[in-house]
Design a protein around this motif. Sequence first.
Motif, PDB file in Angstrom:
ATOM      1  N   TYR A 157       0.824  -1.208   0.000  1.00  0.00           N
ATOM      2  CA  TYR A 157       0.000   0.000   0.000  1.00  0.00           C
ATOM      3  C   TYR A 157       0.860   1.261   0.000  1.00  0.00           C
ATOM      4  CZ  TYR A 157      -4.591  -2.208   0.656  1.00  0.00           C
ATOM      5  OH  TYR A 157      -5.755  -2.895   0.474  1.00  0.00           O
ATOM      6  N   LYS A 158       1.971   1.226   0.732  1.00  0.00           N
ATOM      7  CA  LYS A 158       2.843   2.401   0.782  1.00  0.00           C
ATOM      8  C   LYS A 158       3.438   2.707  -0.583  1.00  0.00           C
ATOM      9  CE  LYS A 158       3.981   2.253   5.693  1.00  0.00           C
ATOM     10  NZ  LYS A 158       5.032   2.040   6.724  1.00  0.00           N
ATOM     11  N   THR A 159       3.687   1.660  -1.374  1.00  0.00           N
ATOM     12  CA  THR A 159       4.191   1.898  -2.736  1.00  0.00           C
ATOM     13  C   THR A 159       3.115   2.537  -3.605  1.00  0.00           C
ATOM     14  OG1 THR A 159       3.559  -0.267  -3.672  1.00  0.00           O
ATOM     15  CG2 THR A 159       5.687  -0.127  -2.542  1.00  0.00           C
ATOM     16  N   PHE A 160       1.836   2.358  -3.216  1.00  0.00           N
ATOM     17  CA  PHE A 160       0.726   2.993  -3.927  1.00  0.00           C
ATOM     18  C   PHE A 160       0.458   4.405  -3.394  1.00  0.00           C
ATOM     19  CE2 PHE A 160      -1.453  -1.420  -4.569  1.00  0.00           C
ATOM     20  CZ  PHE A 160      -0.530  -1.731  -5.559  1.00  0.00           C
ATOM     21  N   GLY A 161       1.228   4.826  -2.376  1.00  0.00           N
ATOM     22  CA  GLY A 161       0.998   6.134  -1.766  1.00  0.00           C
ATOM     23  C   GLY A 161      -0.062   6.114  -0.686  1.00  0.00           C
ATOM     24  N   ILE A 162      -0.404   4.932  -0.189  1.00  0.00           N
ATOM     25  CA  ILE A 162      -1.421   4.781   0.850  1.00  0.00           C
ATOM     26  C   ILE A 162      -0.743   4.608   2.197  1.00  0.00           C
ATOM     27  CG2 ILE A 162      -3.359   3.384   1.681  1.00  0.00           C
ATOM     28  CD1 ILE A 162      -3.666   2.427  -1.269  1.00  0.00           C
ATOM     29  N   ASP A 163      -0.962   5.554   3.105  1.00  0.00           N
ATOM     30  CA  ASP A 163      -0.352   5.510   4.432  1.00  0.00           C
ATOM     31  C   ASP A 163      -1.453   5.554   5.486  1.00  0.00           C
ATOM     32  OD1 ASP A 163       1.024   5.837   6.798  1.00  0.00           O
ATOM     33  OD2 ASP A 163       2.398   7.357   6.012  1.00  0.00           O
ATOM     34  N   LEU A 164      -1.809   4.403   6.025  1.00  0.00           N
ATOM     35  CA  LEU A 164      -2.898   4.334   7.002  1.00  0.00           C
ATOM     36  C   LEU A 164      -2.548   5.062   8.294  1.00  0.00           C
ATOM     37  CD1 LEU A 164      -4.149   0.640   6.595  1.00  0.00           C
ATOM     38  CD2 LEU A 164      -4.950   2.719   5.460  1.00  0.00           C
ATOM     39  N   ILE A 165      -1.265   5.078   8.646  1.00  0.00           N
ATOM     40  CA  ILE A 165      -0.856   5.789   9.864  1.00  0.00           C
ATOM     41  C   ILE A 165      -1.181   7.272   9.737  1.00  0.00           C
ATOM     42  CG2 ILE A 165       1.134   6.473  11.269  1.00  0.00           C
ATOM     43  CD1 ILE A 165       2.396   3.770  10.596  1.00  0.00           C
ATOM     44  N   GLU A 166      -0.925   7.814   8.553  1.00  0.00           N
ATOM     45  CA  GLU A 166      -1.213   9.239   8.327  1.00  0.00           C
ATOM     46  C   GLU A 166      -2.713   9.496   8.217  1.00  0.00           C
ATOM     47  OE1 GLU A 166      -2.270  12.843   6.532  1.00  0.00           O
ATOM     48  OE2 GLU A 166      -2.474  10.946   5.454  1.00  0.00           O
ATOM     49  N   SER A 167      -3.429   8.642   7.480  1.00  0.00           N
ATOM     50  CA  SER A 167      -4.846   8.910   7.229  1.00  0.00           C
ATOM     51  C   SER A 167      -5.719   8.655   8.449  1.00  0.00           C
ATOM     52  CB  SER A 167      -5.351   8.070   6.047  1.00  0.00           C
ATOM     53  OG  SER A 167      -5.374   6.697   6.366  1.00  0.00           O
ATOM     54  N   GLN A 168      -5.310   7.700   9.299  1.00  0.00           N
ATOM     55  CA  GLN A 168      -6.115   7.368  10.477  1.00  0.00           C
ATOM     56  C   GLN A 168      -5.595   8.001  11.764  1.00  0.00           C
ATOM     57  OE1 GLN A 168      -6.974   3.208  11.012  1.00  0.00           O
ATOM     58  NE2 GLN A 168      -7.370   2.855   8.854  1.00  0.00           N
TER      59      GLN A 168
END
Length: 211
Positions: A157-168
Amino acid sequence: MTLTEQLKEYACNSSKRHPGAAQDIMKKAIEELENTDILANAAKTGGIFPGFILTNAKGEQVSLDDLLKKGKVVLTFYRGGWCPYCNIALRSLQNALPEIKAKGATLVAITPETPDNTLTVEEKNALDFEVLTSKNNELAHSLGLVYKLPADLVTLYKTFGIDLIESQGNEANELPIAATYIIEQDKTISYHFLAEDYKLRADPLDIIKAL
């Protein structure tokens, strides 16, 4: 196209966009989740939906009790604005909103994303229904809907630019499964849709039929 058809088409195209190892990691994560007892333990039709007071994109407090004063509540969980399947589902629900309202029901979406991120989603999809933040997935936890992402999926997900730590705003790397409920005014659940596969969602046609 129905929502189910839209999701199927997007999933087909997605497998072409992310072939090989990426596709394998995502499929494996779904299979592992399907081998758990998460669906068996999740809240279902006939149960009582827990009360809540959550924050909307404007920072206002919204309670289930207040929503139920107007009639039934259609409540759907989504993973976040970064999830294309969630955005397709939200747009489909927005299109069905007049029919949902005609049935005397209020539509609400629940996300673990922080209110700032939620506002981005709301603006992007031009939603006319409440988008509420459940911090740390607390509401989804109370319904048995939460799972922890495998480490290789978090990395992907991080390679897709998805950072759950940041978004949540937390480090749990947890998400709710796809889930939609119809809640009666006495808080009884009269309809549920649950799926371990995030590519599957409750179709508005089925929701409207159940109202």
